[in-house]
Write an enzyme that holds these catalytic residues in place. Structure first.
Site, PDB file in Angstrom:
ATOM      1  N   ASP A  31      11.509   7.121  -0.686  1.00  0.00           N
ATOM      2  CA  ASP A  31      10.276   7.140  -1.474  1.00  0.00           C
ATOM      3  C   ASP A  31      10.402   6.234  -2.701  1.00  0.00           C
ATOM      4  O   ASP A  31      11.500   6.072  -3.240  1.00  0.00           O
ATOM      5  CB  ASP A  31       9.979   8.586  -1.890  1.00  0.00           C
ATOM      6  CG  ASP A  31       8.530   8.775  -2.311  1.00  0.00           C
ATOM      7  OD1 ASP A  31       7.727   7.849  -2.126  1.00  0.00           O
ATOM      8  OD2 ASP A  31       8.210   9.857  -2.829  1.00  0.00           O
ATOM      9  N   ASN A  62       8.867   2.958  -3.093  1.00  0.00           N
ATOM     10  CA  ASN A  62       8.679   1.502  -2.941  1.00  0.00           C
ATOM     11  C   ASN A  62       7.470   1.023  -3.741  1.00  0.00           C
ATOM     12  O   ASN A  62       7.517  -0.006  -4.408  1.00  0.00           O
ATOM     13  CB  ASN A  62       8.423   1.129  -1.471  1.00  0.00           C
ATOM     14  CG  ASN A  62       9.612   1.400  -0.589  1.00  0.00           C
ATOM     15  OD1 ASN A  62      10.721   1.596  -1.080  1.00  0.00           O
ATOM     16  ND2 ASN A  62       9.390   1.412   0.708  1.00  0.00           N
ATOM     17  N   GLY A  63       6.376   1.794  -3.637  1.00  0.00           N
ATOM     18  CA  GLY A  63       5.136   1.401  -4.309  1.00  0.00           C
ATOM     19  C   GLY A  63       5.330   1.369  -5.816  1.00  0.00           C
ATOM     20  O   GLY A  63       4.958   0.395  -6.484  1.00  0.00           O
ATOM     21  N   ARG A 109       2.181  -3.771  -3.885  1.00  0.00           N
ATOM     22  CA  ARG A 109       2.994  -2.683  -3.318  1.00  0.00           C
ATOM     23  C   ARG A 109       3.852  -3.147  -2.141  1.00  0.00           C
ATOM     24  O   ARG A 109       4.980  -2.703  -1.964  1.00  0.00           O
ATOM     25  CB  ARG A 109       2.092  -1.538  -2.849  1.00  0.00           C
ATOM     26  CG  ARG A 109       1.434  -0.771  -3.989  1.00  0.00           C
ATOM     27  CD  ARG A 109       0.469   0.253  -3.437  1.00  0.00           C
ATOM     28  NE  ARG A 109       1.130   1.178  -2.525  1.00  0.00           N
ATOM     29  CZ  ARG A 109       1.791   2.263  -2.905  1.00  0.00           C
ATOM     30  NH1 ARG A 109       1.871   2.576  -4.174  1.00  0.00           N
ATOM     31  NH2 ARG A 109       2.358   3.043  -2.008  1.00  0.00           N
ATOM     32  N   HIS A 119       7.818  -2.508  -0.521  1.00  0.00           N
ATOM     33  CA  HIS A 119       8.254  -2.153   0.838  1.00  0.00           C
ATOM     34  C   HIS A 119       9.250  -3.189   1.372  1.00  0.00           C
ATOM     35  O   HIS A 119      10.219  -2.856   2.024  1.00  0.00           O
ATOM     36  CB  HIS A 119       7.053  -2.054   1.778  1.00  0.00           C
ATOM     37  CG  HIS A 119       6.117  -0.926   1.436  1.00  0.00           C
ATOM     38  ND1 HIS A 119       6.568   0.359   1.237  1.00  0.00           N
ATOM     39  CD2 HIS A 119       4.771  -0.892   1.246  1.00  0.00           C
ATOM     40  CE1 HIS A 119       5.522   1.135   0.950  1.00  0.00           C
ATOM     41  NE2 HIS A 119       4.435   0.403   0.936  1.00  0.00           N
ATOM     42  N   GLU A 147       0.849  10.954   8.003  1.00  0.00           N
ATOM     43  CA  GLU A 147      -0.162  10.856   6.940  1.00  0.00           C
ATOM     44  C   GLU A 147      -0.295   9.423   6.419  1.00  0.00           C
ATOM     45  O   GLU A 147      -1.337   9.042   5.878  1.00  0.00           O
ATOM     46  CB  GLU A 147       0.196  11.801   5.784  1.00  0.00           C
ATOM     47  CG  GLU A 147       0.040  13.283   6.108  1.00  0.00           C
ATOM     48  CD  GLU A 147       1.117  13.836   7.064  1.00  0.00           C
ATOM     49  OE1 GLU A 147       2.252  13.303   7.060  1.00  0.00           O
ATOM     50  OE2 GLU A 147       0.819  14.777   7.827  1.00  0.00           O
ATOM     51  N   ASN A 148       0.782   8.616   6.589  1.00  0.00           N
ATOM     52  CA  ASN A 148       0.723   7.229   6.091  1.00  0.00           C
ATOM     53  C   ASN A 148      -0.357   6.394   6.774  1.00  0.00           C
ATOM     54  O   ASN A 148      -0.789   5.373   6.250  1.00  0.00           O
ATOM     55  CB  ASN A 148       2.082   6.512   6.244  1.00  0.00           C
ATOM     56  CG  ASN A 148       3.141   6.972   5.255  1.00  0.00           C
ATOM     57  OD1 ASN A 148       4.336   6.856   5.508  1.00  0.00           O
ATOM     58  ND2 ASN A 148       2.712   7.499   4.111  1.00  0.00           N
ATOM     59  N   ARG A 153      -3.318   5.464   4.595  1.00  0.00           N
ATOM     60  CA  ARG A 153      -3.234   4.505   3.480  1.00  0.00           C
ATOM     61  C   ARG A 153      -4.195   3.345   3.733  1.00  0.00           C
ATOM     62  O   ARG A 153      -4.655   3.161   4.860  1.00  0.00           O
ATOM     63  CB  ARG A 153      -1.800   3.987   3.378  1.00  0.00           C
ATOM     64  CG  ARG A 153      -0.877   5.056   2.844  1.00  0.00           C
ATOM     65  CD  ARG A 153       0.400   4.483   2.338  1.00  0.00           C
ATOM     66  NE  ARG A 153       1.188   5.559   1.747  1.00  0.00           N
ATOM     67  CZ  ARG A 153       2.270   5.375   1.018  1.00  0.00           C
ATOM     68  NH1 ARG A 153       2.719   4.170   0.805  1.00  0.00           N
ATOM     69  NH2 ARG A 153       2.913   6.406   0.506  1.00  0.00           N
ATOM     70  N   ARG A 208       9.875  17.283  -2.846  1.00  0.00           N
ATOM     71  CA  ARG A 208       9.109  17.846  -1.737  1.00  0.00           C
ATOM     72  C   ARG A 208       9.763  17.431  -0.426  1.00  0.00           C
ATOM     73  O   ARG A 208      10.457  16.426  -0.372  1.00  0.00           O
ATOM     74  CB  ARG A 208       7.690  17.244  -1.707  1.00  0.00           C
ATOM     75  CG  ARG A 208       6.781  17.613  -2.806  1.00  0.00           C
ATOM     76  CD  ARG A 208       5.378  17.085  -2.504  1.00  0.00           C
ATOM     77  NE  ARG A 208       5.288  15.640  -2.674  1.00  0.00           N
ATOM     78  CZ  ARG A 208       5.066  15.037  -3.825  1.00  0.00           C
ATOM     79  NH1 ARG A 208       4.922  15.749  -4.923  1.00  0.00           N
ATOM     80  NH2 ARG A 208       4.985  13.716  -3.894  1.00  0.00           N
ATOM     81  N   GLU A 245      21.476  20.688   3.316  1.00  0.00           N
ATOM     82  CA  GLU A 245      21.602  20.575   1.864  1.00  0.00           C
ATOM     83  C   GLU A 245      20.619  19.515   1.366  1.00  0.00           C
ATOM     84  O   GLU A 245      20.507  18.442   1.966  1.00  0.00           O
ATOM     85  CB  GLU A 245      23.036  20.148   1.492  1.00  0.00           C
ATOM     86  CG  GLU A 245      24.090  21.180   1.837  1.00  0.00           C
ATOM     87  CD  GLU A 245      23.915  22.480   1.044  1.00  0.00           C
ATOM     88  OE1 GLU A 245      23.484  22.430  -0.120  1.00  0.00           O
ATOM     89  OE2 GLU A 245      24.217  23.544   1.629  1.00  0.00           O
TER      90      GLU A 245
HETATM   91  C1  FPP Z   1       7.512   5.388   0.442  1.00  0.00           C
HETATM   92  O1  FPP Z   1       7.201   4.623  -0.671  1.00  0.00           O
HETATM   93  C2  FPP Z   1       7.880   4.559   1.564  1.00  0.00           C
HETATM   94  C3  FPP Z   1       7.141   4.389   2.673  1.00  0.00           C
HETATM   95  C4  FPP Z   1       5.826   5.027   2.896  1.00  0.00           C
HETATM   96  C5  FPP Z   1       7.579   3.514   3.754  1.00  0.00           C
HETATM   97  C6  FPP Z   1       9.056   3.320   3.875  1.00  0.00           C
HETATM   98  C7  FPP Z   1       9.231   2.050   4.528  1.00  0.00           C
HETATM   99  C8  FPP Z   1      10.207   1.150   4.292  1.00  0.00           C
HETATM  100  C9  FPP Z   1      11.362   1.375   3.427  1.00  0.00           C
HETATM  101  C10 FPP Z   1      10.136  -0.166   4.962  1.00  0.00           C
HETATM  102  C11 FPP Z   1      10.026  -0.153   6.440  1.00  0.00           C
HETATM  103  C12 FPP Z   1      11.111   0.593   7.095  1.00  0.00           C
HETATM  104  C13 FPP Z   1      11.950   0.119   8.018  1.00  0.00           C
HETATM  105  C14 FPP Z   1      12.894   1.034   8.688  1.00  0.00           C
HETATM  106  C15 FPP Z   1      11.993  -1.296   8.388  1.00  0.00           C
HETATM  107  P1  FPP Z   1       5.755   4.807  -1.302  1.00  0.00           P
HETATM  108  O2  FPP Z   1       4.917   3.660  -0.856  1.00  0.00           O
HETATM  109  O3  FPP Z   1       5.220   6.152  -0.992  1.00  0.00           O
HETATM  110  O4  FPP Z   1       6.094   4.680  -2.814  1.00  0.00           O
HETATM  111  P2  FPP Z   1       5.310   5.347  -4.018  1.00  0.00           P
HETATM  112  O5  FPP Z   1       5.427   6.832  -3.838  1.00  0.00           O
HETATM  113  O6  FPP Z   1       6.051   4.842  -5.207  1.00  0.00           O
HETATM  114  O7  FPP Z   1       3.891   4.849  -3.935  1.00  0.00           O
END
Ligand code: FPP
Length: 248
Positions: free
Chosen positions: A12, A14-15, A25, A29, A59-60, A63, A186, A199
């Site tokens: 979690d 990336n955004g 954003r 990623h 749920e993604n 987006r 969560r 754990e």
């Molecule tokens: C959560 O960050 C991350 C995701 C919804 C996607 C995770 C995907 C990657 C790391 C890249 C693709 C994966 C692979 C295996 C190639 P968020 O966008 O919810 O961040 P935020 O909560 O800060 O907005």
């Protein structure tokens, strides 16, 4: 240090990583994919046998379309680029989730990579894609319901093992350690059944910044925990009760 057999990660933040830098954003990623590559090889080095990454949740899909498409493109590029690395490193690729919902081009590369790496045995990289635990459990209930309707299974004979066998994760042991980055505390519909005795470890670090050092901190903390699986500390010390070791 006690190394978990199965490590699961909710990647979690990336955004937020991108927003903090006033970047789009998707660049977060993209940076997150670099962390994936790095952590996969660190886990292999440490002797972790199963690594499950929550890459895209049910749920993604809700987006903004632009972000969903960008994530799918990143995933496709990752799968195409990483196949030779996975082969070189002896990593078997697996996937859980409602894979039929993925764009055809992605599900084809995915199936192909899963097939080509099926004999690799150093580590399993399990990607949770279009995954939601409630969705997985619902699909499992449908499978079992059909068996009961057919008469091949009696409702009163249903066991936990039957439910486990109907889950997407049927060939994978339960996670020993679950890490969630970015400070959110969560589970977010991730492996609800499978994490009954897992754990949990939460870190403020955002996924793009999650490095070997952070991973080692999590595993050190895990090593200090006493996993009791519902028993008393004394019972565990005496190891008098059979069966608990088998519960992952
Ligand atoms: C959560 O960050 C991350 C995701 C919804 C996607 C995770 C995907 C990657 C790391 C890249 C693709 C994966 C692979 C295996 C190639 P968020 O966008 O919810 O961040 P935020 O909560 O800060 O907005």
């Amino acid at each position: 240090m006690q190394i978990p057999t199965h490590l699961a990660i909710i990647m979690d933040g990336n955004g937020r990583w991108a927003e903090q830098r006033r970047l789009p954003r998707i660049l977060g990623h993209r940076k997150g994919v670099e962390s994936v590559q790095n952590i996969v090889s660190e886990c292999l080095d440490l002797g972790i046998r199963y690594l499950t990454l929550y890459a895209f949740s049910s749920e993604n899909w809700m987006r903004p379309q632009e972000e969903v498409e960008a994530l799918m493109t990143l995933l496709g590029t990752f799968l195409k680029k990483e196949l030779s690395q996975l082969q070189k490193m002896g990593i078997r690729l697996m996937a859980v989730g409602e894979l039929d919902r993925l764009p055809k081009s992605i599900s084809e590369i995915l199936k192909d990579s899963i097939k080509k790496t099926a004999d690799n045995d150093r580590m399993v990289l399990n990607l949770a894609l279009s995954y939601g635990s409630r969705d997985e459990l619902t699909r499992a209930m449908r499978t079992l319901g059909r068996e009961i309707a057919k008469g091949t299974l009696q409702a009163d004979d249903l066991t936990e093992a039957d439910i486990e066998a109907a889950l997407d994760t049927h060939s994978i042991p339960d996670p020993d350690l679950l890490i969630r980055t970015s400070g959110e505390m969560r589970i977010s519909n991730f492996l609800l059944w499978q994490t009954a005795y897992t754990e949990l470890y939460f870190t403020e670090t955002l996924w793009p910044d999650f490095s070997r050092e952070q991973l080692l901190l999590a595993i050190e903390e895990y090593s200090r925990r006493q996993r009791r699986f519902g028993l008393t500390g004394a019972q565990l010390r005496e190891s008098k009760v059979d069966g608990w070791e088998g519960r992952h």
